[in-house]
Design a protein around this motif. Structure first.
Motif: not given
Length: 294
Positions: A144-158, A285-292
């Motif tokens: 679950i953790y790595y699945k969340l990491v994959k969906n995290s905006k922070v881990e994508k190209a900046e 929770i971090h990912n949910l805030i990012d979506k908002i």
């Protein structure tokens, strides 16, 4: 200074070095497994005599414990490798390490199981069952953790800003400095543990700490200090609330893992699982805030 750091970084933590290290560790793990089995055979045939206090030379199954120790060392190297690349994957490697420690403990305890109808009334068998359940849960939580990491905006190209570039350089410098610390600590810990476990004729051997507590307890203390330092420097390029809370929570998660080395039994398992659950929940929770904020 940047050239010096880059040179040392490429010498210890480059992709090429990582691939070579993986091959070397695999061969060392195989050789250590064979040597451990050979020692057990020599002891059982009375060709060599060791102290009765050593439990790792009584059953061939316990030989699995040795190669796993070297695999764990490689996992620590991977933790340093990913430190400059991704905070989330760096934390994920911590979760992998503690999970492998639990698996190694399972292999060690397999040789001491008492198979009987009173399984749940025997302490060691009960703890073994708890470890089995814990590793299944940990494996699922890491997924679950790595699945969340994959969906995290922070881990994508900046966009590479000067502040982010400096922060990455700082992480490379810290990771590079940690390599000799890791090597010295691992060699000292493994050497001390190996001598005390197999060749010490002193009765003090009964009070020797588990190798987990010798090496990983100290190493995770260093990681906590590094995490706090990185958290403080991260304010130079980002002060977003969800990122601050996430990174602060990761430090708490690391502290819980560190505390687990000073406990035994069910409390040890509870601290480990709680640490991983806490990290997964914070990232979600971090990912949910990012979506908002999109």
């Amino acid at each position: 200074m940047n050239k010096v750091v880059a040179s040392f970084y490429n010498s210890f933590l480059s992709e090429k070095v990582k691939e070579k290290s993986e091959v070397i560790i695999v061969y060392i793990a195989i050789l250590s497994f064979i040597l451990h089995l050979l020692l057990i055979g020599l002891v059982n045939l009375d060709f060599i005599t060791v102290t009765d206090h050593s439990k790792l030379l009584s059953n061939p199954i316990s030989a699995i414990y040795t190669p796993f120790s070297f695999i764990l060392i490689y996992e620590v190297y991977l933790l340093l490798y990913y430190l400059p690349k991704s905070t989330s994957i760096y934390i994920g490697k911590q979760y992998e390490i503690i999970s492998l420690i639990v698996i190694r403990r399972i292999f060690k305890d397999l040789s001491n199981l008492e198979v009987s109808l009173n399984w749940f009334s025997i302490k060691n068998d009960l703890l073994f069952t708890a470890d089995l359940l814990a590793i299944v849960l940990l494996f699922f939580l890491i997924y679950i953790y790595y699945k969340l990491v994959k969906n995290s905006k922070v881990e994508k190209a900046e966009i590479m800003t000067p502040a982010i570039s400096k922060f990455i350089s700082l992480k490379k410098a810290i990771a590079t400095c940690l390599v000799p610390v890791f090597l010295v600590l691992s060699v000292f810990s493994l050497g001390h543990w190996f001598y005390e476990s197999f060749f010490s004729f002193s009765k003090i051997v009964t009070d020797i700490k588990d190798i987990n507590k010798i090496f990983f307890d100290d190493f995770f203390t260093i990681l906590i200090l590094v995490d706090v330092l990185l958290l403080l420097f991260s304010f130079l390029h980002s002060d977003k609330f969800n990122i601050v809370i996430r990174n602060s929570g990761f430090i708490i998660s690391t502290i819980l893992i560190k505390l687990s080395f000073s406990t035994e039994g069910i409390m040890n398992i509870v601290l480990i699982v709680t640490a991983v659950v806490f990290g997964v929940a914070l990232l979600k929770i971090h990912n949910l805030i990012d979506k908002i904020e999109k």
